[in-house]
Enzyme design. Structure first.
Site, PDB file in Angstrom:
ATOM      1  N   HIS A 208       0.815  -1.230   0.000  1.00 29.92           N
ATOM      2  CA  HIS A 208       0.000   0.000   0.000  1.00 29.92           C
ATOM      3  C   HIS A 208       0.843   1.273   0.000  1.00 29.92           C
ATOM      4  O   HIS A 208       0.307   2.373  -0.104  1.00 29.92           O
ATOM      5  CB  HIS A 208      -1.025  -0.011   1.134  1.00 29.92           C
ATOM      6  CG  HIS A 208      -0.505   0.233   2.516  1.00 29.92           C
ATOM      7  ND1 HIS A 208      -0.657   1.449   3.138  1.00 29.92           N
ATOM      8  CD2 HIS A 208       0.121  -0.573   3.399  1.00 29.92           C
ATOM      9  CE1 HIS A 208      -0.149   1.372   4.360  1.00 29.92           C
ATOM     10  NE2 HIS A 208       0.332   0.157   4.537  1.00 29.92           N
ATOM     11  N   CYS A 332       0.064  10.747  17.055  1.00 34.62           N
ATOM     12  CA  CYS A 332      -1.337  11.127  17.234  1.00 34.62           C
ATOM     13  C   CYS A 332      -2.255   9.920  17.108  1.00 34.62           C
ATOM     14  O   CYS A 332      -3.300   9.859  17.728  1.00 34.62           O
ATOM     15  CB  CYS A 332      -1.736  12.214  16.245  1.00 34.62           C
ATOM     16  SG  CYS A 332      -1.203  11.894  14.581  1.00 34.62           S
TER      17      CYS A 332
HETATM   18  N1  PLP Z   1       7.678  -0.004   8.361  1.00 35.21           N
HETATM   19  C1  PLP Z   1       7.637   1.287   7.967  1.00 35.21           C
HETATM   20  C2  PLP Z   1       8.905   2.049   7.808  1.00 35.21           C
HETATM   21  C3  PLP Z   1       6.407   1.899   7.711  1.00 35.21           C
HETATM   22  O1  PLP Z   1       6.365   3.176   7.334  1.00 35.21           O
HETATM   23  C4  PLP Z   1       5.218   1.138   7.873  1.00 35.21           C
HETATM   24  C5  PLP Z   1       3.901   1.754   7.667  1.00 35.21           C
HETATM   25  O2  PLP Z   1       3.721   2.947   7.788  1.00 35.21           O
HETATM   26  C6  PLP Z   1       5.325  -0.208   8.269  1.00 35.21           C
HETATM   27  C7  PLP Z   1       6.578  -0.739   8.504  1.00 35.21           C
HETATM   28  C8  PLP Z   1       4.119  -1.061   8.433  1.00 35.21           C
HETATM   29  O3  PLP Z   1       3.579  -1.445   7.202  1.00 35.21           O
HETATM   30  P1  PLP Z   1       2.050  -1.951   7.106  1.00 35.21           P
HETATM   31  O4  PLP Z   1       1.209  -0.727   7.182  1.00 35.21           O
HETATM   32  O5  PLP Z   1       1.944  -2.639   5.792  1.00 35.21           O
HETATM   33  O6  PLP Z   1       1.833  -2.871   8.236  1.00 35.21           O
END
Ligand code: PLP
Length: 399
Positions: A208, A332
């Site tokens: 996503h 937040c």
């Molecule tokens: N790792 C990082 C650096 C992220 O920015 C995010 C989501 O914002 C995630 C892991 C987690 O991914 P997911 O939303 O697919 O669980």
């Protein structure tokens, strides 16, 4: 300036809209091609073939073998599986219980480390970063001990956009014989993902963030790295991750990744120019504001700031009223009043870290979008500062 008729979305680090070409590729697998990939009849084999193709597409972009690609349910699961899976497997092999990570990781990594420490007898070293959010590869080398079992350093930071020296860290990890995982969730779709150039043994992605669907991710695991499945059941995903495969989402992830890398250069060039216009505009029009993260070594779409004497959340609400979606670095989402651990790790004072704003650009943004934000933001900042007792005490008295 008049509120635009369309919403201006500048929070692509949070999520992205699914590309219509991706939706089109996914649709048949919700409809006529609904088979279970484990079934032996034609309908099932059609699904299995779609997963195989998706795995090959991802493997081509990562320059790895298809069987080194594990599909998961999200970036968080990929990070969890890397840390627990390798941590447990290597500890069982007598390869230690010490993890080296950074102090600016996403909670998908840091909270997993904390749980491994608290409930599973692991020990973690959280490396500091400099004022731009960079991990020093020499610090990684110095932190490695005889019982170090895994290193996990993110490729690019989600709050400030800083790109870490992954290939250098990977080289050090390799020389010391310690597996190296990188959370590439924010880098996926904009930075190179060749696992050999990056010297990584494990790498996490989430669809996503690159115009694919929510709820599907990848964990790359280099052949030979021991990994104990954390989810047990059937023999799916080469016995690494049990659970009937989510065929449409896997197809969507691979289609989105392919499009992102086919169009990478043109998109990065255009979006980075918009980012620079935004950064220059904000720094040029507003006082008492600083860019957070590295000035140049940052994600092409990421502009992040701290504004003195303002709460990030108030800025977000005012931007929302003006039709702009943005985010703040502070936690937040968890209703916490604590400022972001990332900004604090960069040495930004507590009270300043509260005034963070992250604007992350994407494919649909235009120069007009950037100019609109530059037009309205100074007024929002001025209005909020006029209500701030701290601003009155510190700035207005001096002038
Ligand atoms: N790792 C990082 C650096 C992220 O920015 C995010 C989501 O914002 C995630 C892991 C987690 O991914 P997911 O939303 O697919 O669980």
């Amino acid at each position: 300036m008049q509120k635009p008729s369309k919403m201006i979305y500048m929070d692509h680090a949070a999520t992205t809209a699914v590309d219509p070409r991706v939706v089109e590729a996914m649709l048949p697998y919700f409809g006529t091609r609904y088979g279970n990939a484990s079934s032996i009849y034609g309908l099932g084999q059609e699904a299995a073939k779609a997963i195989d193709e998706a795995r090959r597409t991802v493997a081509d972009i990562l320059a790895c073998q298809p069987r080194e690609v594990i599909f998961t349910s999200c970036g968080t699961e990929s990070d969890n599986l890397a840390l627990r899976g390798v941590g447990w497997a290597r500890r069982n092999l007598g390869k230690g219980n010490h993890i080296v990570t950074s102090s600016i990781e996403h909670h998908a990594v840091s909270h997993t480390c904390e749980q491994l420490e608290k409930h599973f007898g692991f020990e973690t070293t959280y490396l500091p970063v400099d004022q731009h959010g960079l991990v020093d590869p020499d610090d990684v080398g110095r932190a490695i001990k005889d019982n170090t079992t895994l290193i996990s350093i993110m490729y690019a930071n989600n709050e400030v956009g800083t790109i870490e020296p992954i290939a250098e860290i990977g080289q050090i990890a390799r020389e010391k014989g310690v597996p190296f995982h990188t959370d590439a969730v924010q880098a996926g779709g904009t930075l190179g993902l060749d696992v050999n150039e990056l010297n990584v043994d494990l790498l996490s992605l989430s669809a996503h963030k690159f115009y694919g669907p929510k709820g599907v991710g990848v964990l790359y695991v280099r052949q030979g790295v021991p990994l104990l499945p954390t989810q047990t059941g059937g023999g799916h995903e080469h016995n690494y991750r049990a659970g009937t495969e989510n065929v449409p989402y896997i197809v969507g992830l691979a289609t989105a990744l392919k499009i992102a890398y086919e169009e990478l250069e043109a998109n990065n060039r255009r979006i980075a120019a918009l980012r620079d216009r935004l950064i220059e505009g904000v720094l040029g029009r507003i006082v008492e504001v600083a860019l957070t993260g590295h000035p140049t070594n940052r994600l092409p779409n990421s502009a992040s700031f701290v504004f003195k004497y303002i709460e990030g959340e108030s800025m977000l609400l005012n931007l929302d009223l003006a039709g702009v979606c943005a985010s703040s670095g502070s936690a937040c989402g968890s209703a916490s009043l604590e400022p972001s651990h990332v900004l604090l790790a960069l040495g930004i004072p507590h009270e300043v870290a509260h005034g963070s704003l992250r604007l992350t650009l994407g494919r649909e943004n235009t120069t007009e979008d950037v100019d609109y934000v530059l037009e309205i933001l100074p007024g929002i900042v001025q209005k909020l500062r006029a209500m701030s007792p701290l601003y009155k005490a510190n700035v207005m008295r001096k002038t």
